[in-house]
Design an enzyme around this catalytic site. Structure first.
Site, mmCIF file in Angstrom:
data_model
loop_
_atom_site.group_PDB
_atom_site.id
_atom_site.type_symbol
_atom_site.label_atom_id
_atom_site.label_comp_id
_atom_site.label_asym_id
_atom_site.label_seq_id
_atom_site.Cartn_x
_atom_site.Cartn_y
_atom_site.Cartn_z
ATOM 1 N N CYS A 1 96.271 -51.503 -23.237
ATOM 2 C CA CYS A 1 97.249 -52.810 -23.263
ATOM 3 C C CYS A 1 98.186 -52.555 -21.881
ATOM 4 C CB CYS A 1 98.094 -52.278 -24.448
ATOM 5 S SG CYS A 1 97.341 -52.662 -26.126
ATOM 6 N N LEU B 1 95.916 -55.428 -26.477
ATOM 7 C CA LEU B 1 94.520 -55.508 -26.675
ATOM 8 C C LEU B 1 94.481 -54.918 -28.077
ATOM 9 C CD1 LEU B 1 91.537 -55.368 -25.887
ATOM 10 C CD2 LEU B 1 91.872 -52.817 -25.154
ATOM 11 N N ASN C 1 101.709 -48.616 -24.926
ATOM 12 C CA ASN C 1 100.108 -48.883 -24.480
ATOM 13 C C ASN C 1 99.817 -47.630 -24.803
ATOM 14 O OD1 ASN C 1 97.946 -49.110 -23.011
ATOM 15 N ND2 ASN C 1 98.625 -48.345 -21.175
ATOM 16 N N GLY C 2 98.556 -47.578 -25.555
ATOM 17 C CA GLY C 2 97.807 -46.381 -25.633
ATOM 18 C C GLY C 2 97.361 -46.206 -27.366
ATOM 19 N N ASP D 1 99.385 -47.861 -35.266
ATOM 20 C CA ASP D 1 99.988 -46.564 -34.885
ATOM 21 C C ASP D 1 101.340 -46.977 -34.418
ATOM 22 O OD1 ASP D 1 98.685 -47.960 -32.730
ATOM 23 O OD2 ASP D 1 98.039 -46.167 -31.773
#
Length: 233
Positions: A2, A55, A80-81, A105
């Site tokens: 992302c 994403l 992001n992650g 998450d």
């Protein structure tokens, strides 16, 4: 993968429409990182704008959209992650009485920060991540990068504007950005064929080091970012 981006106008002189247009342009510059959606959140009064390119992997529904608010409304995150152990953290938080809207998450991370505090929560996260967190109560912006620096995050203080993004392209899309090559870092790149943190190819633009928390308190427009390391091998 992302993409995150955003900025903080320490003068708080901007307006919501202009800030939204700017952060949307920043996010568009890293659209390849998140082809499944884009969104932005702006608090013009506080001078903060957060952008996100999505994403969709874990939660494909609208409940996984970012920037995302915590259940109590205090925190806003652009992330992001992936936190691999979020199912275990979710179960622990549910046992404490925390409810969840979706299955991402991201929502678990926000709940963990809400319940345990930022640094204790980060200590529980197992994964790769880079995120920006805005505290609406204290008006503090925090950037965090994972222990090994798998996910990238850049930042710059340009006058009264603080910028950040997953890639330099996002920062360059902000009108305050000045793309001045740092010749000392260029020499370092020619020696090593890569640029280690905290430097970047541009002068006064930095890569957040791994396992580092950056905090910027907006109560003082002259305040500089404060960096602290939360983990060491």
């Amino acid at each position: 993968m992302c993409g995150i981006c955003g900025f903080l106008d320490l003068t708080r002189a901007g307006n919501g429409e202009a800030s939204t247009a700017t952060v949307t342009r920043m996010a568009a510059a890293i659209a390849h990182r998140g082809p499944d959606g884009a969104d932005a959140w702006v608090d013009a009064e506080a001078g903060v704008a957060l952008g996100h390119r999505r994403l969709s992997i874990i939660d494909l529904s609208v409940e996984g959209r970012q920037p995302m608010h915590s259940a109590d409304g205090r925190y806003v995150i652009s992330y992001n992650g992936e936190v691999y152990n979020f199912p275990e953290l979710r179960a622990e938080l549910e046992a404490l009485g925390q409810g969840f809207r979706g299955h991402s998450d991201t929502e678990v991370m926000l709940a963990a920060i809400q319940h345990w505090g930022l640094e204790p929560a980060i200590g529980r996260f197992v994964g790769m991540f880079a995120f920006a967190l805005w505290d609406r109560q204290t008006r503090k912006l925090t950037l965090v990068r994972d222990r090994l620096g798998i996910k990238p995050l850049y930042y710059a203080r340009i006058g009264s504007t603080f910028l950040f993004g997953s890639e330099l392209k996002a920062l360059k899309a902000h009108p305050a950005f000045r793309a001045e090559i740092d010749r000392d870092v260029l020499a370092l790149y020619l020696q090593r064929n890569w640029i280690p943190a905290p430097w970047s190819i541009y002068r006064d633009v930095f890569k957040l080091p791994p396992a580092t928390i950056l905090e910027l308190d907006t109560s003082d427009p002259r305040a500089e970012p404060r960096l602290s390391q939360y983990w060491s091998v």
